[in-house]
Write a protein that holds these residues in place. Sequence first.
Motif, PDB file in Angstrom:
ATOM      1  N   ALA A   1     -33.975 -14.627  -7.074  1.00  0.00           N
ATOM      2  CA  ALA A   1     -33.839 -13.257  -7.135  1.00  0.00           C
ATOM      3  C   ALA A   1     -32.653 -12.884  -7.532  1.00  0.00           C
ATOM      4  N   GLU A   2     -31.294 -13.611  -7.124  1.00  0.00           N
ATOM      5  CA  GLU A   2     -30.229 -13.227  -7.309  1.00  0.00           C
ATOM      6  C   GLU A   2     -29.913 -13.735  -8.809  1.00  0.00           C
ATOM      7  N   ARG A   3     -30.453 -14.784  -9.226  1.00  0.00           N
ATOM      8  CA  ARG A   3     -30.162 -15.090 -10.692  1.00  0.00           C
ATOM      9  C   ARG A   3     -30.652 -14.089 -11.689  1.00  0.00           C
ATOM     10  N   TRP A   4     -32.061 -13.629 -11.176  1.00  0.00           N
ATOM     11  CA  TRP A   4     -32.539 -12.666 -12.152  1.00  0.00           C
ATOM     12  C   TRP A   4     -32.020 -11.257 -12.178  1.00  0.00           C
TER      13      TRP A   4
ATOM     14  N   ILE B   1     -38.401 -10.889  -1.304  1.00  0.00           N
ATOM     15  CA  ILE B   1     -39.761 -11.562  -1.544  1.00  0.00           C
ATOM     16  C   ILE B   1     -40.887 -10.727  -2.377  1.00  0.00           C
ATOM     17  N   ALA B   2     -40.742  -9.361  -1.801  1.00  0.00           N
ATOM     18  CA  ALA B   2     -41.508  -8.294  -2.548  1.00  0.00           C
ATOM     19  C   ALA B   2     -40.907  -7.957  -3.793  1.00  0.00           C
ATOM     20  N   VAL B   3     -39.630  -7.891  -4.096  1.00  0.00           N
ATOM     21  CA  VAL B   3     -39.092  -7.367  -5.457  1.00  0.00           C
ATOM     22  C   VAL B   3     -39.484  -8.578  -6.725  1.00  0.00           C
ATOM     23  N   LEU B   4     -39.383  -9.757  -6.278  1.00  0.00           N
ATOM     24  CA  LEU B   4     -39.820 -10.716  -6.873  1.00  0.00           C
ATOM     25  C   LEU B   4     -41.156 -10.504  -7.721  1.00  0.00           C
ATOM     26  N   THR B   5     -42.041  -9.605  -7.132  1.00  0.00           N
ATOM     27  CA  THR B   5     -43.131  -9.152  -7.928  1.00  0.00           C
ATOM     28  C   THR B   5     -43.012  -8.834  -9.265  1.00  0.00           C
ATOM     29  N   TYR B   6     -41.769  -8.225  -9.656  1.00  0.00           N
ATOM     30  CA  TYR B   6     -41.619  -7.553 -10.944  1.00  0.00           C
ATOM     31  C   TYR B   6     -40.866  -8.751 -11.949  1.00  0.00           C
ATOM     32  N   ARG B   7     -40.685  -9.963 -11.349  1.00  0.00           N
ATOM     33  CA  ARG B   7     -40.184 -11.160 -12.120  1.00  0.00           C
ATOM     34  C   ARG B   7     -41.247 -11.737 -12.795  1.00  0.00           C
ATOM     35  N   LEU B   8     -42.512 -11.440 -12.393  1.00  0.00           N
ATOM     36  CA  LEU B   8     -43.819 -12.097 -13.042  1.00  0.00           C
ATOM     37  C   LEU B   8     -44.131 -11.173 -14.272  1.00  0.00           C
TER      38      LEU B   8
ATOM     39  N   LEU C   1     -42.284  -2.851   1.440  1.00  0.00           N
ATOM     40  CA  LEU C   1     -42.752  -1.845   0.719  1.00  0.00           C
ATOM     41  C   LEU C   1     -41.439  -1.403  -0.068  1.00  0.00           C
ATOM     42  N   LEU C   2     -40.294  -1.450   0.737  1.00  0.00           N
ATOM     43  CA  LEU C   2     -38.892  -0.857   0.302  1.00  0.00           C
ATOM     44  C   LEU C   2     -38.670  -1.687  -0.876  1.00  0.00           C
ATOM     45  N   GLY C   3     -38.657  -2.902  -0.903  1.00  0.00           N
ATOM     46  CA  GLY C   3     -38.370  -3.961  -1.993  1.00  0.00           C
ATOM     47  C   GLY C   3     -39.524  -3.740  -3.196  1.00  0.00           C
ATOM     48  N   LEU C   4     -40.503  -3.318  -2.910  1.00  0.00           N
ATOM     49  CA  LEU C   4     -41.516  -2.927  -4.058  1.00  0.00           C
ATOM     50  C   LEU C   4     -40.948  -1.807  -4.671  1.00  0.00           C
ATOM     51  N   ALA C   5     -40.373  -0.924  -3.910  1.00  0.00           N
ATOM     52  CA  ALA C   5     -39.726   0.528  -4.534  1.00  0.00           C
ATOM     53  C   ALA C   5     -38.579   0.232  -5.252  1.00  0.00           C
ATOM     54  N   CYS C   6     -37.978  -0.898  -5.214  1.00  0.00           N
ATOM     55  CA  CYS C   6     -36.711  -1.112  -5.804  1.00  0.00           C
ATOM     56  C   CYS C   6     -36.787  -1.494  -7.411  1.00  0.00           C
ATOM     57  N   TYR C   7     -37.937  -1.218  -7.918  1.00  0.00           N
ATOM     58  CA  TYR C   7     -38.450  -1.497  -9.376  1.00  0.00           C
ATOM     59  C   TYR C   7     -37.232  -0.991 -10.423  1.00  0.00           C
ATOM     60  N   PRO C   8     -37.076   0.384 -10.084  1.00  0.00           N
ATOM     61  CA  PRO C   8     -36.127   0.932 -10.866  1.00  0.00           C
ATOM     62  C   PRO C   8     -34.951   0.177 -11.145  1.00  0.00           C
ATOM     63  N   ILE C   9     -34.210  -0.693 -10.469  1.00  0.00           N
ATOM     64  CA  ILE C   9     -33.080  -1.338 -10.610  1.00  0.00           C
ATOM     65  C   ILE C   9     -33.199  -2.625 -10.913  1.00  0.00           C
ATOM     66  N   THR C  10     -34.546  -3.145 -11.409  1.00  0.00           N
ATOM     67  CA  THR C  10     -34.676  -4.196 -11.712  1.00  0.00           C
ATOM     68  C   THR C  10     -34.201  -4.315 -13.393  1.00  0.00           C
ATOM     69  N   PRO C  11     -33.984  -5.562 -13.710  1.00  0.00           N
ATOM     70  CA  PRO C  11     -33.679  -5.808 -15.246  1.00  0.00           C
ATOM     71  C   PRO C  11     -34.641  -5.159 -15.968  1.00  0.00           C
ATOM     72  N   GLY C  12     -34.184  -4.431 -16.988  1.00  0.00           N
ATOM     73  CA  GLY C  12     -35.360  -3.987 -18.103  1.00  0.00           C
ATOM     74  C   GLY C  12     -36.127  -2.768 -17.416  1.00  0.00           C
ATOM     75  N   ALA C  13     -36.006  -2.605 -16.301  1.00  0.00           N
ATOM     76  CA  ALA C  13     -37.047  -1.532 -15.964  1.00  0.00           C
ATOM     77  C   ALA C  13     -36.851  -0.118 -16.549  1.00  0.00           C
ATOM     78  N   ARG C  14     -35.679   0.331 -16.751  1.00  0.00           N
ATOM     79  CA  ARG C  14     -35.271   1.464 -17.490  1.00  0.00           C
ATOM     80  C   ARG C  14     -36.082   1.554 -19.093  1.00  0.00           C
ATOM     81  N   ALA C  15     -35.924   0.414 -19.731  1.00  0.00           N
ATOM     82  CA  ALA C  15     -36.302   0.308 -21.066  1.00  0.00           C
ATOM     83  C   ALA C  15     -37.954   0.375 -21.066  1.00  0.00           C
ATOM     84  N   ARG C  16     -38.538  -0.385 -20.089  1.00  0.00           N
ATOM     85  CA  ARG C  16     -39.809  -0.522 -19.823  1.00  0.00           C
ATOM     86  C   ARG C  16     -40.495   0.889 -19.726  1.00  0.00           C
ATOM     87  N   MET C  17     -39.828   1.473 -18.818  1.00  0.00           N
ATOM     88  CA  MET C  17     -40.187   2.911 -18.259  1.00  0.00           C
ATOM     89  C   MET C  17     -40.103   3.907 -19.619  1.00  0.00           C
TER      90      MET C  17
END
Length: 236
Positions: free
Chosen positions: A94-97, A151-158, A195-211
């Motif tokens: 998670a930290e590397r990503w 663990i939850a925010v790693l969902t968006y790594r997949l 649930l809060l981890g899943l809500a952190c999607y907007p700050i994941t890498p590339g989220a803005r471009a995907r949105m």
Amino acid sequence: MRDALRPAAPARAVWSYVRKAPGTFIWLAILFVTSVIMHHLAPDTLDQVLQHRSTNINNLLHSPGRVLLTSALWLAGGNWLYYFVLYNVFHVPAERWLGTRRWLAVMGVTHIGATYLSEGILALAIHTGAAPHSAVDTLDVGVSYALAGIIAVLTYRLPWHPLRYVYAAGVLVFYAIPLFDNLTFTDIGHLSAALLGLACYPITPGARARMRGMRSRRRRQSRAAAPAGSSNPGRG
């Protein structure tokens, strides 16, 4: 000469691995020190030390900043080696990503948010008589809320396919099951953190471009579906 350099290769490999997730290993080092301290304290003294760092209702009212930080530097009833494995499985990737700053942001959101949500529900239970007043001093220390969020925010790594949804569903089911068996405020905290981890999607890498890409596709689809001559009706 080559033989003399070979023993240094494993050390370089370990250092390369560690320096790519510095925050995780600094945290693990602190937890190792506090775990050693815990094993050398008498039970009564240890209880006092942990109570002083607990994010219980009383401490959150009087010194929230201090306890929110220090409570995450102690392991409540956990073996350090167990968390060493979990940190390498979840926190390191998670930290590397995310990068250290975003990784810290996700942990801050989930640790703080889940703490206040769970303790707020506990305060409501005390107010309504569903929990004893002594629960204001309930011991609450540890790293599990931040871990659940990571663990939850790693969902968006997949990748974008069913594996992502299967993983997210598995995380939520894992943290939701305890809610149906001897419910505690920490069970609420763990699910809240996920649930809060899943809500952190907007700050994941590339989220803005995907949105932006998704919005652009919707606009194109909307224009393509509009009747001829209605795309630019004018101002009238």
